[in-house]
Design an enzyme around this catalytic site. Sequence first.
Site, PDB file in Angstrom:
ATOM      1  N   ASP A 105       0.833  -1.264   0.156  1.00 37.83           N
ATOM      2  CA  ASP A 105      -0.063   0.019  -0.082  1.00 37.83           C
ATOM      3  C   ASP A 105       0.932   1.302   0.018  1.00 37.83           C
ATOM      4  O   ASP A 105       2.033   1.209   0.212  1.00 37.83           O
ATOM      5  CB  ASP A 105      -0.890   0.046   1.297  1.00 37.83           C
ATOM      6  CG  ASP A 105      -2.092  -0.927   1.451  1.00 37.83           C
ATOM      7  OD1 ASP A 105      -2.012  -1.964   0.477  1.00 37.83           O
ATOM      8  OD2 ASP A 105      -2.702  -1.014   2.309  1.00 37.83           O
ATOM      9  N   HIS A 262       3.691  -2.250   3.136  1.00 37.49           N
ATOM     10  CA  HIS A 262       3.763  -0.775   2.514  1.00 37.49           C
ATOM     11  C   HIS A 262       5.028  -0.345   1.766  1.00 37.49           C
ATOM     12  O   HIS A 262       6.113  -0.923   2.347  1.00 37.49           O
ATOM     13  CB  HIS A 262       3.539   0.245   3.723  1.00 37.49           C
ATOM     14  CG  HIS A 262       2.212   0.322   4.395  1.00 37.49           C
ATOM     15  ND1 HIS A 262       1.838  -0.865   5.259  1.00 37.49           N
ATOM     16  CD2 HIS A 262       1.096   0.781   4.153  1.00 37.49           C
ATOM     17  CE1 HIS A 262       0.526  -0.626   5.855  1.00 37.49           C
ATOM     18  NE2 HIS A 262      -0.148   0.360   4.995  1.00 37.49           N
TER      19      HIS A 262
HETATM   20 ZN    ZN Z   1      -2.679   3.342   3.139  1.00 40.58          ZN
END
Ligand code: ZN
Length: 302
Positions: A105, A262
């Site tokens: 992400d 992430h």
């Molecule tokens: Zn996010």
Amino acid sequence: MTVKQWKRIILATIVLIIVITTSCALFFGINYVALSKTKEPAEELFKAMESGDIDVREYENLVKFLKNTDTETGFSYQNLYEDLYVDNDFEYVTLENKTCYLTFDDGPNPQVTPKVLDTLKKYDVKATFFVVYQDSEECRKLYKRIVDEGHTLALHTASHNYNQIYSSVDAYIEDFNKINRHVEEITGVKPEIFRFPGGSLNSYNKGIYRELISEMVRRGYTYYDWNVSSGDAASRILTSNEIRKNVVNSDSEITGKIVLMHDGPGHGNTADALEGIILGLKKQGYSFAPLTKDIKPAVFGY
Ligand code: ZN
């Protein structure tokens, strides 16, 4: 006026008050019952949604229901962005056994994403990138590289500003449309899956999440939460070793793992952990796949 006349007036007033109060109570009472009756199917769907095992496309029934019964709400956002629809005529398949769906992400990021892509390439692993809006030349190339190297390009958000995107369904869709158009313009690919910032239910979207999920599903989009977290977005910055352990040692009962990671700014440790994660999971017999819209999503239980 005589005392008798006064008594009559008082009596008449009391009777009038009783009649008005009873009528009001009856009128609003009956309406309340009628209202709660018509709300029942929606409540049932909400409950099914809350149990976490509803086929997400059933949310469409909820939308239809709400549209027919609660016209005052308007749902003007249903008429916005006529291109913001994807085909949802398919059957879901359940998460493959012993398959790991690595997801990243908040990228692309020029410092982190290339490292992640290099490692994925080295081991011929395909993953999923839930991207945000970036407009630098470097980032434009990264959106393309994600597609060219066979990964799934998926949407996260344009602004990643929780207060803004979760202020209303309209605001969310406006933001979603922006990131959708951006990546489609750059890559030629129209993403079909997405991830809500903070997951599908968080402290920012509590008031609108049912309506929001309904609308996104109505438009054909599938959203994914996760069932394994690398912990790389915790308030304390984890070492790459800690991130690796969180994923590799995650619950062995979860055989179809959707792993949250992430590749946004400052996530160099995640990029560094990736090789160990791939090797560790391979050792346990896992193979890797990118998410596609027909894979039944991991959705949080509400
Ligand atoms: Zn996010």
